[in-house]
Write a protein that holds these residues in place. Sequence first.
Motif, PDB file in Angstrom:
ATOM      1  N   PHE A 228       0.827  -1.204   0.000  1.00  0.00           N
ATOM      2  CA  PHE A 228       0.000   0.000   0.000  1.00  0.00           C
ATOM      3  C   PHE A 228       0.862   1.256   0.000  1.00  0.00           C
ATOM      4  O   PHE A 228       0.613   2.195  -0.764  1.00  0.00           O
ATOM      5  CB  PHE A 228      -0.936   0.005   1.212  1.00  0.00           C
ATOM      6  N   LEU A 229       1.870   1.298   0.871  1.00  0.00           N
ATOM      7  CA  LEU A 229       2.721   2.488   0.955  1.00  0.00           C
ATOM      8  C   LEU A 229       3.477   2.731  -0.348  1.00  0.00           C
ATOM      9  O   LEU A 229       3.609   3.878  -0.788  1.00  0.00           O
ATOM     10  CB  LEU A 229       3.691   2.366   2.130  1.00  0.00           C
ATOM     11  N   ILE A 230       3.964   1.678  -0.962  1.00  0.00           N
ATOM     12  CA  ILE A 230       4.668   1.831  -2.244  1.00  0.00           C
ATOM     13  C   ILE A 230       3.706   2.347  -3.304  1.00  0.00           C
ATOM     14  O   ILE A 230       4.024   3.275  -4.053  1.00  0.00           O
ATOM     15  CB  ILE A 230       5.308   0.501  -2.679  1.00  0.00           C
ATOM     16  N   THR A 231       2.516   1.763  -3.359  1.00  0.00           N
ATOM     17  CA  THR A 231       1.514   2.211  -4.340  1.00  0.00           C
ATOM     18  C   THR A 231       1.153   3.673  -4.109  1.00  0.00           C
ATOM     19  O   THR A 231       1.117   4.472  -5.046  1.00  0.00           O
ATOM     20  CB  THR A 231       0.244   1.351  -4.241  1.00  0.00           C
ATOM     21  N   ALA A 232       0.899   4.030  -2.864  1.00  0.00           N
ATOM     22  CA  ALA A 232       0.522   5.411  -2.546  1.00  0.00           C
ATOM     23  C   ALA A 232       1.646   6.379  -2.892  1.00  0.00           C
ATOM     24  O   ALA A 232       1.398   7.462  -3.446  1.00  0.00           O
ATOM     25  CB  ALA A 232       0.154   5.530  -1.070  1.00  0.00           C
ATOM     26  N   ALA A 233       2.888   6.007  -2.595  1.00  0.00           N
ATOM     27  CA  ALA A 233       4.023   6.894  -2.897  1.00  0.00           C
ATOM     28  C   ALA A 233       4.190   7.074  -4.392  1.00  0.00           C
ATOM     29  O   ALA A 233       4.391   8.199  -4.875  1.00  0.00           O
ATOM     30  CB  ALA A 233       5.305   6.326  -2.285  1.00  0.00           C
ATOM     31  N   VAL A 234       4.092   5.996  -5.148  1.00  0.00           N
ATOM     32  CA  VAL A 234       4.253   6.102  -6.604  1.00  0.00           C
ATOM     33  C   VAL A 234       3.129   6.931  -7.204  1.00  0.00           C
ATOM     34  O   VAL A 234       3.370   7.818  -8.033  1.00  0.00           O
ATOM     35  CB  VAL A 234       4.323   4.701  -7.244  1.00  0.00           C
ATOM     36  N   VAL A 235       1.896   6.685  -6.780  1.00  0.00           N
ATOM     37  CA  VAL A 235       0.763   7.462  -7.306  1.00  0.00           C
ATOM     38  C   VAL A 235       0.928   8.931  -6.958  1.00  0.00           C
ATOM     39  O   VAL A 235       0.728   9.812  -7.800  1.00  0.00           O
ATOM     40  CB  VAL A 235      -0.576   6.906  -6.767  1.00  0.00           C
ATOM     41  N   TYR A 236       1.332   9.226  -5.725  1.00  0.00           N
ATOM     42  CA  TYR A 236       1.473  10.624  -5.314  1.00  0.00           C
ATOM     43  C   TYR A 236       2.598  11.322  -6.076  1.00  0.00           C
ATOM     44  O   TYR A 236       2.395  12.383  -6.642  1.00  0.00           O
ATOM     45  CB  TYR A 236       1.727  10.716  -3.804  1.00  0.00           C
ATOM     46  N   PHE A 237       3.783  10.714  -6.089  1.00  0.00           N
ATOM     47  CA  PHE A 237       4.939  11.389  -6.672  1.00  0.00           C
ATOM     48  C   PHE A 237       4.947  11.384  -8.192  1.00  0.00           C
ATOM     49  O   PHE A 237       5.512  12.286  -8.812  1.00  0.00           O
ATOM     50  CB  PHE A 237       6.244  10.787  -6.143  1.00  0.00           C
ATOM     51  N   LEU A 238       4.328  10.395  -8.816  1.00  0.00           N
ATOM     52  CA  LEU A 238       4.347  10.333 -10.281  1.00  0.00           C
ATOM     53  C   LEU A 238       3.070  10.841 -10.931  1.00  0.00           C
ATOM     54  O   LEU A 238       3.082  11.131 -12.129  1.00  0.00           O
ATOM     55  CB  LEU A 238       4.620   8.894 -10.754  1.00  0.00           C
ATOM     56  N   MET A 239       1.981  10.944 -10.164  1.00  0.00           N
ATOM     57  CA  MET A 239       0.722  11.374 -10.776  1.00  0.00           C
ATOM     58  C   MET A 239       0.130  12.610 -10.102  1.00  0.00           C
ATOM     59  O   MET A 239      -0.137  13.603 -10.765  1.00  0.00           O
ATOM     60  CB  MET A 239      -0.285  10.224 -10.748  1.00  0.00           C
ATOM     61  N   VAL A 240      -0.083  12.550  -8.795  1.00  0.00           N
ATOM     62  CA  VAL A 240      -0.791  13.623  -8.101  1.00  0.00           C
ATOM     63  C   VAL A 240       0.043  14.900  -8.040  1.00  0.00           C
ATOM     64  O   VAL A 240      -0.432  15.984  -8.394  1.00  0.00           O
ATOM     65  CB  VAL A 240      -1.211  13.166  -6.684  1.00  0.00           C
TER      66      VAL A 240
END
Length: 170
Positions: free
Chosen positions: A93-105
Amino acid sequence: MSEKKVGLVEGFKAFLMRGNVIDLAVAVVIGAAFTQVVNSVVKGVINPLVGAFGTQNLDAYSSCLKGPCRTVNGTEEGIRIMWGSVLGATLSFLITAAVVYFLMVLPMARYLARKAARDAAKEGTKEVVELSELEVLKEIRDALVAQSRGGSAGTGPDSAPGSGKGFGGS
């Protein structure tokens, strides 16, 4: 009765063709593919790092809450807490959230902020241009009013540029 079916079909078609439904379908497909990438990162990178301190299989980490945790004749004795599974899911979950935040949001937020700043700057210059055009139009109006009265433009209290007075007493 056929009109009702056509109406239902047309309504369903309109529902499917709305932008948010198609966006949602694309997001689900991309999310499923992204889940595979995250799971690969956890299995290929995180688990070996954890394995440097213990076992590579996070599911193997557990504690016994009550009694000795052992398997006797195919039956599990004791109450086993599988905290390794929870740790693995949390890391995913943390990896997914970090990637989504830093690469998309974050990039999208920065883009939208720059776009809003550009739009605000354009609006500011547009208002300045509109105000100056309004002033020019007022001066032209005042000059025309002064000419129609037989006087010269720019004379008298009612014909001051930008005063808004002189035509119709406004």
